[in-house]
Design an enzyme around this catalytic site. Structure first.
Site, PDB file in Angstrom:
ATOM      1  N   GLY A 205      94.777  35.703  16.407  1.00  0.00           N
ATOM      2  CA  GLY A 205      93.719  36.685  16.604  1.00  0.00           C
ATOM      3  C   GLY A 205      94.319  37.902  17.258  1.00  0.00           C
TER       4      GLY A 205
ATOM      5  CG  ASN B 248      90.600  42.234  24.784  1.00  0.00           C
ATOM      6  OD1 ASN B 248      91.056  41.680  25.773  1.00  0.00           O
ATOM      7  ND2 ASN B 248      90.489  43.547  24.692  1.00  0.00           N
TER       8      ASN B 248
ATOM      9  CD  GLU C 103     100.273  36.294  24.592  1.00  0.00           C
ATOM     10  OE1 GLU C 103     100.473  36.805  23.459  1.00  0.00           O
ATOM     11  OE2 GLU C 103      99.354  36.663  25.335  1.00  0.00           O
TER      12      GLU C 103
ATOM     13  N   GLY D 151     101.616  44.118  27.868  1.00  0.00           N
ATOM     14  CA  GLY D 151     100.611  44.991  28.450  1.00  0.00           C
ATOM     15  C   GLY D 151      99.217  44.417  28.320  1.00  0.00           C
TER      16      GLY D 151
END
Length: 198
Positions: free
Chosen positions: A9, A12, A91, A176
């Protein structure tokens, strides 16, 4: 039968939150899990994953030299049962090809299901190495959906910002948060850069 899942995805979309939820569900039933995360991402602290809703979990850092298969094979928990019921990877876009192949061995040879969560494409709409290989080798691929930052369409891309200005050139890996990246739909990405840049 154990399988390798790739759940992708955009930013967020709740990927890290989903890992925390899955881990909780297993552990509530007394079924231990292992959580891996890239050593390069320390936003939630060293050896931790963190969700934007504020939840964190301990994780095992993975760097370029980590052999995931050997780590899991040799792992001996302190307490019974001496079995890992699921491997969770946060991740996963940052994995190298050898990591993905090691995950396939965990599934095929050790019989442990693996759920890898990550981005599919980067801010320039190029596949990450880990994502590319997970798309090839995963048994099941699932999209975790979220909405565009600027409209109500489904977000499928991400825009990187530098000093508040959208950019689509630079190093692929730059860790980030919301100040650096926004999830967007294809149309809003085109509005930022033009259709020829998507």
């Amino acid at each position: 039968m154990a399988q390798l899942y790739f759940k992708y995805g955009t930013m967020n979309s709740g990927k890290s939150f989903e890992i925390i939820k899955v881990a909780h569900n297993y552990e509530e039933q007394g079924k231990p899990v292992m959580i891996f995360s890239p050593a390069v991402d320390t936003r939630a602290g060293a050896e931790q994953i963190g969700s934007r809703v504020g939840m964190t979990r301990k994780s095992i850092p993975v760097d370029e030299h980590t052999n995931l298969y050997e780590f899991v094979k040799e792992y001996r928990p302190q307490f019974e049962p001496k079995r890992i019921y699921c491997i969770l990877v946060d991740e996963a876009q940052f994995l190298k090809k050898h990591h993905v192949l090691e995950l396939t061995r965990i599934v095929d040879e050790l019989g442990i299901p693996v759920m890898a969560f990550g981005l599919k494409n980067d801010f320039a709409n190029q596949l990450f190495e880990g994502s590319y290989n997970l798309l090839i080798y995963a048994d099941k691929i699932e999209e975790i959906k979220t909405i565009c930052w600027y409209c109500d369409r489904k977000a499928t891309m991400v825009i990187r910002f530098r000093d508040g200005v959208p950019v689509n050139v630079g190093e692929q890996i730059q860790i980030g948060g919301n100040e650096d990246y926004k999830p967007v739909c294809r149309r809003c990405y085109h509005d930022a850069f033009g259709p020829q840049q998507a």
